[in-house]
Write an enzyme that holds these catalytic residues in place. Structure first.
Site, mmCIF file in Angstrom:
data_model
loop_
_atom_site.group_PDB
_atom_site.id
_atom_site.type_symbol
_atom_site.label_atom_id
_atom_site.label_comp_id
_atom_site.label_asym_id
_atom_site.label_seq_id
_atom_site.Cartn_x
_atom_site.Cartn_y
_atom_site.Cartn_z
ATOM 1 N N GLY A 76 -2.202 -11.920 8.588
ATOM 2 C CA GLY A 76 -2.930 -12.309 9.650
ATOM 3 C C GLY A 76 -4.104 -13.930 9.415
ATOM 4 O O GLY A 76 -4.324 -14.598 9.838
ATOM 5 N N ASP A 115 0.491 0.675 13.969
ATOM 6 C CA ASP A 115 1.185 2.300 14.261
ATOM 7 C C ASP A 115 1.597 2.408 15.397
ATOM 8 O O ASP A 115 1.629 1.991 16.452
ATOM 9 C CB ASP A 115 -0.506 3.093 13.882
ATOM 10 C CG ASP A 115 -1.716 1.990 14.892
ATOM 11 O OD1 ASP A 115 -2.105 1.546 14.240
ATOM 12 O OD2 ASP A 115 -1.467 2.457 16.102
ATOM 13 N N GLN A 166 0.809 -1.348 0.053
ATOM 14 C CA GLN A 166 -0.277 -0.037 -0.148
ATOM 15 C C GLN A 166 0.585 1.582 0.276
ATOM 16 O O GLN A 166 2.339 0.992 0.059
ATOM 17 C CB GLN A 166 -0.879 -0.137 1.297
ATOM 18 C CG GLN A 166 -0.421 0.289 2.187
ATOM 19 C CD GLN A 166 -1.335 -1.170 4.008
ATOM 20 O OE1 GLN A 166 -2.057 -0.533 3.401
ATOM 21 N NE2 GLN A 166 -0.557 -1.720 4.272
ATOM 22 N N HIS A 206 -7.799 3.420 20.139
ATOM 23 C CA HIS A 206 -7.035 1.856 21.074
ATOM 24 C C HIS A 206 -7.468 1.949 22.063
ATOM 25 O O HIS A 206 -6.956 0.821 22.699
ATOM 26 C CB HIS A 206 -5.314 2.972 20.585
ATOM 27 C CG HIS A 206 -4.876 2.994 19.799
ATOM 28 N ND1 HIS A 206 -4.790 4.030 18.860
ATOM 29 C CD2 HIS A 206 -5.038 1.823 18.183
ATOM 30 C CE1 HIS A 206 -4.224 3.642 17.422
ATOM 31 N NE2 HIS A 206 -4.468 2.731 17.400
ATOM 32 N N ASP A 251 -7.355 -5.132 15.021
ATOM 33 C CA ASP A 251 -7.305 -3.586 14.432
ATOM 34 C C ASP A 251 -6.428 -3.657 12.961
ATOM 35 O O ASP A 251 -5.092 -3.295 12.369
ATOM 36 C CB ASP A 251 -6.052 -3.423 15.561
ATOM 37 C CG ASP A 251 -5.736 -1.703 15.078
ATOM 38 O OD1 ASP A 251 -4.567 -1.189 16.096
ATOM 39 O OD2 ASP A 251 -6.911 -1.751 14.034
ATOM 40 N N SER A 252 -7.245 -3.916 12.391
ATOM 41 C CA SER A 252 -7.207 -3.910 10.756
ATOM 42 C C SER A 252 -7.630 -3.006 10.057
ATOM 43 O O SER A 252 -8.855 -1.738 10.204
ATOM 44 C CB SER A 252 -8.083 -5.578 10.354
ATOM 45 O OG SER A 252 -8.887 -4.838 10.011
ATOM 46 N N THR A 253 -7.447 -2.518 8.416
ATOM 47 C CA THR A 253 -7.760 -1.638 7.764
ATOM 48 C C THR A 253 -9.583 -2.398 7.445
ATOM 49 O O THR A 253 -10.417 -3.311 7.651
ATOM 50 C CB THR A 253 -7.375 -2.015 6.590
ATOM 51 O OG1 THR A 253 -6.601 -2.572 6.365
ATOM 52 C CG2 THR A 253 -6.025 -1.034 6.826
ATOM 53 N N ASP A 254 -9.851 -1.087 6.261
ATOM 54 C CA ASP A 254 -11.021 -1.551 6.063
ATOM 55 C C ASP A 254 -11.100 -3.451 5.319
ATOM 56 O O ASP A 254 -10.413 -3.988 4.321
ATOM 57 C CB ASP A 254 -11.599 -0.895 5.440
ATOM 58 C CG ASP A 254 -12.158 0.470 5.903
ATOM 59 O OD1 ASP A 254 -11.751 1.943 5.484
ATOM 60 O OD2 ASP A 254 -12.448 0.407 7.445
ATOM 61 N N GLU A 310 1.541 -8.223 11.949
ATOM 62 C CA GLU A 310 1.425 -6.773 11.177
ATOM 63 C C GLU A 310 1.951 -7.272 9.326
ATOM 64 O O GLU A 310 2.956 -8.306 9.149
ATOM 65 C CB GLU A 310 2.128 -5.331 11.705
ATOM 66 C CG GLU A 310 2.303 -4.119 10.022
ATOM 67 C CD GLU A 310 1.162 -3.689 9.762
ATOM 68 O OE1 GLU A 310 0.115 -3.400 10.382
ATOM 69 O OE2 GLU A 310 0.871 -4.152 8.671
HETATM 70 N N1 SAM Z 1 -7.350 1.011 13.240
HETATM 71 C C1 SAM Z 1 -7.332 1.375 11.901
HETATM 72 C C2 SAM Z 1 -7.874 1.147 11.203
HETATM 73 O O1 SAM Z 1 -9.300 1.096 11.952
HETATM 74 O O2 SAM Z 1 -8.182 1.890 9.882
HETATM 75 C C3 SAM Z 1 -6.634 0.581 11.635
HETATM 76 C C4 SAM Z 1 -4.780 0.499 12.211
HETATM 77 S S1 SAM Z 1 -3.667 -0.529 11.733
HETATM 78 C C5 SAM Z 1 -2.182 0.835 10.852
HETATM 79 C C6 SAM Z 1 -4.088 -1.847 10.262
HETATM 80 C C7 SAM Z 1 -3.243 -2.263 9.348
HETATM 81 O O3 SAM Z 1 -3.379 -3.626 8.993
HETATM 82 C C8 SAM Z 1 -2.108 -1.860 8.400
HETATM 83 O O4 SAM Z 1 -1.120 -1.665 8.658
HETATM 84 C C9 SAM Z 1 -2.330 -2.905 7.535
HETATM 85 O O5 SAM Z 1 -0.799 -3.255 7.053
HETATM 86 C C10 SAM Z 1 -2.323 -3.608 8.410
HETATM 87 N N2 SAM Z 1 -3.772 -5.540 7.889
HETATM 88 C C11 SAM Z 1 -4.215 -5.373 6.787
HETATM 89 N N3 SAM Z 1 -4.485 -6.473 6.180
HETATM 90 C C12 SAM Z 1 -3.918 -7.561 7.030
HETATM 91 C C13 SAM Z 1 -3.219 -8.763 6.854
HETATM 92 N N4 SAM Z 1 -3.775 -9.353 6.038
HETATM 93 N N5 SAM Z 1 -2.437 -8.989 7.737
HETATM 94 C C14 SAM Z 1 -2.272 -8.145 8.934
HETATM 95 N N6 SAM Z 1 -2.160 -6.379 9.146
HETATM 96 C C15 SAM Z 1 -2.788 -6.516 7.692
#
Ligand code: SAM
Length: 284
Positions: free
Chosen positions: A138, A86, A31, A62, A155-158, A106
């Site tokens: 994950g 983060d 990304q 958090h 705590d993932s992205t969308d 992550e």
């Molecule tokens: N709190 C934030 C939100 O609500 O959007 C999310 C914070 S955190 C930075 C989200 C993290 O999930 C990102 O760093 C991303 O790289 C990670 N991520 C996304 N898909 C993932 C996966 N399949 N396995 C592990 N980490 C993943």
């Protein structure tokens, strides 16, 4: 010169923040990662243009993803955190002397490196001796685990791009297997105000409740998230977070929080009718 960061919350709704300076812009394997200093929200990080963390309101998210399950089961010792690059979720977990081991999975090492460099206010506990970071998907990591954790925090992205796999039936089923007999799963559970997020929430909820006997949502207010009204999923094999709250124990820890407290803990599960209706509609 007037510089603004703008997030399209839907194709018809935009959310903009005045920018003072861009500090980093890196294309990782997964990304684009941008870091800015903003006038109102301090330092912010975006992933593929989506607002992820702001210095001014990250504590709400958090604290709420962490303290609700931790105040429900004081015996949580082994935690799996998925995503969370983060470091803010790990920061809140490390405040508990009762926690013995944290695995953080992550997928994007670059997010962690840039967070350590520019977002020390969330990343400063990633060096804690209890924290073990795995740069993996994950979805794949959890496949191999059984009865390994008391708590899993997603705590993932969308649910699109790299994050999509973390909202699947396979993933939730593997989380169930990876959890102990009284395990708890909490996930970032989107929102119901805008259709796209509401559909994602319904899909996730219907999948989670097909495994867990207790599957609830709780709400919080995050100014920079789409609509400002945001949900977390609370799924459990045994504990009801409303009846089993250990308020006296949690308050005895004297953790200083800026958002969470044990009164709010009870209240945040009192969700509005539009969310209750969406949960009732939740089906595959
Ligand atoms: N709190 C934030 C939100 O609500 O959007 C999310 C914070 S955190 C930075 C989200 C993290 O999930 C990102 O760093 C991303 O790289 C990670 N991520 C996304 N898909 C993932 C996966 N399949 N396995 C592990 N980490 C993943």
């Amino acid at each position: 010169m007037d510089i603004w960061y703008t997030k399209n919350q839907t194709e018809h709704v935009r959310f903009s923040i005045r920018i003072e300076k861009q500090l980093a812009s890196v294309q990782s394997e997964f990304q684009r990662i941008d870091i800015f200093d903003s006038v109102e929200f301090g330092r912010i990080m975006t992933l593929d243009g989506l607002l992820i963390v702001t210095e001014k309101d990250e504590y709400i998210y958090h604290e709420m993803i962490t303290h609700i399950p931790m105040a429900t089961n004081p015996n949580i010792k082994r935690v799996l955190v998925i995503g969370a690059g983060d470091g803010g979720t790990v920061r809140e977990l490390c405040r508990y002397p009762t926690i013995e081991h944290i695995d953080m999975v992550e997928i994007d090492e670059m997010v962690v490196q840039l967070s350590k460099e520019y977002l020390l206010f969330t990343a400063y506990c990633l060096e804690d001796s209890r924290v073990h970071i795995y740069y993996q998907d994950g979805l794949r990591f959890v496949r191999k685990k059984e009865n390994a954790y008391d708590l899993i925090l997603v705590d993932s992205t969308d649910p699109f791009g790299v994050g999509e796999g973390l909202f699947t039936k396979e993933f939730y089923g593997n989380c169930y297997k990876a959890l102990s007999a009284d395990g708890i799963l909490v996930n970032q559970h989107e929102s119901t105000f805008y259709t796209a997020y509401s559909n994602a929430m319904k899909r996730a909820h219907s999948r989670i409740k097909s495994f867990f006997p207790i599957a609830l949502v709780y709400q919080t207010h995050i100014p920079t998230y789409p609509s400002g009204h945001w949900l977390f999923g609370f799924a459990s094999k045994q504990y009801d977070p409303r009846q089993d709250l250990q308020a006296d124990w949690w308050n005895s820890l004297r953790l200083k929080t800026r958002y969470y407290n044990t009164i709010l803990h009870q209240g945040c599960f009192a969700i509005p009718n539009n969310v209750r209706d969406a949960l009732r509609e939740a089906k595959e």
